[in-house]
Design a protein around this motif. Sequence first.
Motif, PDB file in Angstrom:
ATOM      1  N   GLN A  85       0.945  -0.859   0.172  1.00 50.78           N
ATOM      2  CA  GLN A  85      -0.285   0.147  -0.481  1.00 50.78           C
ATOM      3  C   GLN A  85       0.709   1.642   0.186  1.00 50.78           C
ATOM      4  OE1 GLN A  85      -2.434  -0.971   3.401  1.00 50.78           O
ATOM      5  NE2 GLN A  85      -3.920  -1.788   2.066  1.00 50.78           N
ATOM      6  N   PHE A  86       1.659   1.701   0.629  1.00 50.16           N
ATOM      7  CA  PHE A  86       3.052   2.434   0.948  1.00 50.16           C
ATOM      8  C   PHE A  86       3.660   2.672  -0.689  1.00 50.16           C
ATOM      9  CE2 PHE A  86       6.892   5.026   1.827  1.00 50.16           C
ATOM     10  CZ  PHE A  86       6.505   5.646   2.481  1.00 50.16           C
ATOM     11  N   VAL A  87       4.085   1.323  -1.136  1.00 44.51           N
ATOM     12  CA  VAL A  87       5.003   1.719  -2.512  1.00 44.51           C
ATOM     13  C   VAL A  87       3.380   2.830  -3.390  1.00 44.51           C
ATOM     14  CG1 VAL A  87       5.570   0.641  -5.077  1.00 44.51           C
ATOM     15  CG2 VAL A  87       6.175  -0.242  -2.512  1.00 44.51           C
ATOM     16  N   GLY A  88       2.420   1.962  -3.660  1.00 38.16           N
ATOM     17  CA  GLY A  88       1.043   1.965  -4.758  1.00 38.16           C
ATOM     18  C   GLY A  88       1.001   3.621  -3.704  1.00 38.16           C
ATOM     19  N   SER A  89       1.095   3.703  -2.783  1.00 38.13           N
ATOM     20  CA  SER A  89       0.464   5.034  -2.811  1.00 38.13           C
ATOM     21  C   SER A  89       1.146   6.175  -3.087  1.00 38.13           C
ATOM     22  CB  SER A  89       0.159   5.267  -1.236  1.00 38.13           C
ATOM     23  OG  SER A  89      -0.411   4.840  -0.950  1.00 38.13           O
ATOM     24  N   ALA A  90       3.182   5.944  -2.605  1.00 36.58           N
ATOM     25  CA  ALA A  90       4.200   6.681  -3.109  1.00 36.58           C
ATOM     26  C   ALA A  90       5.086   6.737  -4.410  1.00 36.58           C
ATOM     27  CB  ALA A  90       5.627   6.296  -2.645  1.00 36.58           C
ATOM     28  N   LEU A  91       4.284   6.004  -5.465  1.00 38.95           N
ATOM     29  CA  LEU A  91       4.015   6.386  -7.128  1.00 38.95           C
ATOM     30  C   LEU A  91       3.566   7.182  -7.498  1.00 38.95           C
ATOM     31  CD1 LEU A  91       4.979   2.387  -8.435  1.00 38.95           C
ATOM     32  CD2 LEU A  91       6.509   4.092  -7.478  1.00 38.95           C
ATOM     33  N   SER A  92       2.030   6.608  -6.727  1.00 36.21           N
ATOM     34  CA  SER A  92       0.855   8.002  -6.903  1.00 36.21           C
ATOM     35  C   SER A  92       1.086   9.132  -6.990  1.00 36.21           C
ATOM     36  CB  SER A  92      -0.469   6.811  -6.174  1.00 36.21           C
ATOM     37  OG  SER A  92      -1.725   8.276  -6.758  1.00 36.21           O
ATOM     38  N   ALA A  93       1.274   9.240  -5.265  1.00 34.92           N
ATOM     39  CA  ALA A  93       2.376  11.154  -4.988  1.00 34.92           C
ATOM     40  C   ALA A  93       3.107  11.079  -5.923  1.00 34.92           C
ATOM     41  CB  ALA A  93       2.273  10.629  -3.375  1.00 34.92           C
ATOM     42  N   TYR A  94       4.392  10.431  -5.163  1.00 33.56           N
ATOM     43  CA  TYR A  94       5.394  11.073  -6.196  1.00 33.56           C
ATOM     44  C   TYR A  94       6.070  11.340  -7.360  1.00 33.56           C
ATOM     45  CZ  TYR A  94       5.800  12.330  -1.062  1.00 33.56           C
ATOM     46  OH  TYR A  94       5.230  12.276   0.264  1.00 33.56           O
ATOM     47  N   CYS A  95       5.517   9.642  -8.057  1.00 35.29           N
ATOM     48  CA  CYS A  95       6.159   9.465  -9.318  1.00 35.29           C
ATOM     49  C   CYS A  95       5.488   9.023  -9.887  1.00 35.29           C
ATOM     50  CB  CYS A  95       7.473   8.489  -9.902  1.00 35.29           C
ATOM     51  SG  CYS A  95       7.647   7.184  -8.662  1.00 35.29           S
ATOM     52  N   PRO A  96       4.176   9.408 -10.613  1.00 35.61           N
ATOM     53  CA  PRO A  96       2.823   8.716 -11.615  1.00 35.61           C
ATOM     54  C   PRO A  96       3.415   7.587 -12.579  1.00 35.61           C
ATOM     55  CG  PRO A  96       2.066  10.504 -10.932  1.00 35.61           C
ATOM     56  CD  PRO A  96       3.820  10.383 -10.220  1.00 35.61           C
ATOM     57  N   GLU A  97       4.613   8.461 -12.740  1.00 36.48           N
ATOM     58  CA  GLU A  97       5.337   8.004 -14.710  1.00 36.48           C
ATOM     59  C   GLU A  97       5.518   5.917 -13.878  1.00 36.48           C
ATOM     60  OE1 GLU A  97       8.218   9.697 -12.575  1.00 36.48           O
ATOM     61  OE2 GLU A  97       6.530   9.894 -12.604  1.00 36.48           O
ATOM     62  N   GLN A  98       5.703   5.916 -13.156  1.00 34.03           N
ATOM     63  CA  GLN A  98       5.962   5.228 -12.335  1.00 34.03           C
ATOM     64  C   GLN A  98       4.852   3.066 -11.510  1.00 34.03           C
ATOM     65  OE1 GLN A  98       9.208   3.133 -12.372  1.00 34.03           O
ATOM     66  NE2 GLN A  98      10.314   5.172 -13.525  1.00 34.03           N
ATOM     67  N   LEU A  99       4.041   3.797 -12.075  1.00 35.40           N
ATOM     68  CA  LEU A  99       2.930   2.881 -11.744  1.00 35.40           C
ATOM     69  C   LEU A  99       2.598   1.656 -12.218  1.00 35.40           C
ATOM     70  CD1 LEU A  99       0.078   5.331 -10.906  1.00 35.40           C
ATOM     71  CD2 LEU A  99       1.058   4.105  -9.145  1.00 35.40           C
ATOM     72  N   VAL A 100       3.459   1.503 -14.044  1.00 33.71           N
ATOM     73  CA  VAL A 100       3.282   0.585 -14.404  1.00 33.71           C
ATOM     74  C   VAL A 100       3.492  -0.828 -13.873  1.00 33.71           C
ATOM     75  CG1 VAL A 100       5.795   1.153 -15.836  1.00 33.71           C
ATOM     76  CG2 VAL A 100       3.895   0.178 -17.064  1.00 33.71           C
ATOM     77  N   VAL A 101       5.081  -0.706 -13.008  1.00 35.08           N
ATOM     78  CA  VAL A 101       6.134  -1.007 -12.219  1.00 35.08           C
ATOM     79  C   VAL A 101       4.822  -2.288 -11.614  1.00 35.08           C
ATOM     80  CG1 VAL A 101       7.541  -0.590 -12.586  1.00 35.08           C
ATOM     81  CG2 VAL A 101       6.373  -0.102 -10.468  1.00 35.08           C
ATOM     82  N   LEU A 102       3.634  -1.495 -11.196  1.00 34.77           N
ATOM     83  CA  LEU A 102       2.530  -1.928 -10.402  1.00 34.77           C
ATOM     84  C   LEU A 102       2.037  -3.118 -11.362  1.00 34.77           C
ATOM     85  CD1 LEU A 102       0.986   0.232  -7.886  1.00 34.77           C
ATOM     86  CD2 LEU A 102       2.618  -1.147  -6.788  1.00 34.77           C
ATOM     87  N   GLN A 103       1.616  -3.058 -12.296  1.00 35.20           N
ATOM     88  CA  GLN A 103       0.856  -2.902 -12.884  1.00 35.20           C
ATOM     89  C   GLN A 103       1.195  -4.543 -13.927  1.00 35.20           C
ATOM     90  OE1 GLN A 103       0.164  -0.655 -16.039  1.00 35.20           O
ATOM     91  NE2 GLN A 103      -1.845  -0.144 -15.408  1.00 35.20           N
ATOM     92  N   GLN A 104       2.923  -4.460 -13.591  1.00 33.65           N
ATOM     93  CA  GLN A 104       3.875  -5.186 -14.020  1.00 33.65           C
ATOM     94  C   GLN A 104       3.771  -6.776 -13.338  1.00 33.65           C
ATOM     95  OE1 GLN A 104       7.478  -2.798 -15.000  1.00 33.65           O
ATOM     96  NE2 GLN A 104       6.634  -2.999 -17.368  1.00 33.65           N
ATOM     97  N   ALA A 105       3.649  -6.213 -11.503  1.00 39.54           N
ATOM     98  CA  ALA A 105       3.935  -7.149 -10.791  1.00 39.54           C
ATOM     99  C   ALA A 105       2.636  -7.420 -10.600  1.00 39.54           C
ATOM    100  CB  ALA A 105       4.128  -6.031  -9.351  1.00 39.54           C
ATOM    101  N   GLY A 106       1.684  -6.936 -11.185  1.00 37.36           N
ATOM    102  CA  GLY A 106       0.196  -7.725 -10.979  1.00 37.36           C
ATOM    103  C   GLY A 106       0.597  -8.963 -12.054  1.00 37.36           C
ATOM    104  N   GLY A 107       1.142  -8.608 -12.853  1.00 39.29           N
ATOM    105  CA  GLY A 107       0.565  -9.605 -14.090  1.00 39.29           C
ATOM    106  C   GLY A 107       2.176 -11.082 -13.434  1.00 39.29           C
ATOM    107  N   GLN A 108       3.146 -10.514 -12.645  1.00 39.47           N
ATOM    108  CA  GLN A 108       3.932 -11.894 -11.989  1.00 39.47           C
ATOM    109  C   GLN A 108       3.371 -12.234 -11.157  1.00 39.47           C
ATOM    110  OE1 GLN A 108       7.161 -10.172 -11.263  1.00 39.47           O
ATOM    111  NE2 GLN A 108       7.789  -9.120 -13.558  1.00 39.47           N
ATOM    112  N   GLN A 109       2.480 -12.349 -10.926  1.00 33.71           N
ATOM    113  CA  GLN A 109       1.765 -13.206 -10.069  1.00 33.71           C
ATOM    114  C   GLN A 109       1.289 -14.139 -10.122  1.00 33.71           C
ATOM    115  OE1 GLN A 109       2.278 -12.288  -6.240  1.00 33.71           O
ATOM    116  NE2 GLN A 109       3.731 -10.646  -7.450  1.00 33.71           N
TER     117      GLN A 109
END
Length: 109
Positions: A85-109
Motif C-alpha cells: 500500500q505504501f509503494v502504491g501510494s508513493a508512486l501515485s503521489a511522487y512518480c505516477p509515471e512509475q505506476l506501471v511497475v505495479l501493473q507489471q507485478a500484478g501480471g507476474q503473480q
Amino acid sequence: MRPASCVLAAAVVATVFAAPSHADADTDFAERLHGYGIYGARDYNAWIGKLTCKRLLNGIDHNAVDSAAFVGKNLDGSDAEQAWQFVGSALSAYCPEQLVVLQQAGGQQ
C-alpha cells in the motif's frame, strides 16, 4: 487468485482511484497512509516515498517487489500488505509515471 495477488490488486485499485485533495503532496501522502493504518513521522514517510521513486528511476529496485521489500525494511511495524500500500501510494503521489511497475507485478503473480 493468490493472497499476494489480491493485496497487489487492492493496492493498485486504491492508488488509481484515490481522490486527490488540495493539500501539498506530502500531506496528501500522509493522509493516504493513515487510511491504511500506516503512521509515523510525516517527513520520514515522505522521504521513504520519494526514495522509493528514486530507487526505481535509478535501477536500484528493478520492480515493485524490490520496492515493497525496501519499504518493508524501513517501516517500523508494517506488514507486507502495508508495504505494498505504501509503494502504491508513493508512486501515485511522487512518480505516477512509475505506476506501471505495479501493473507489471500484478501480471507476474
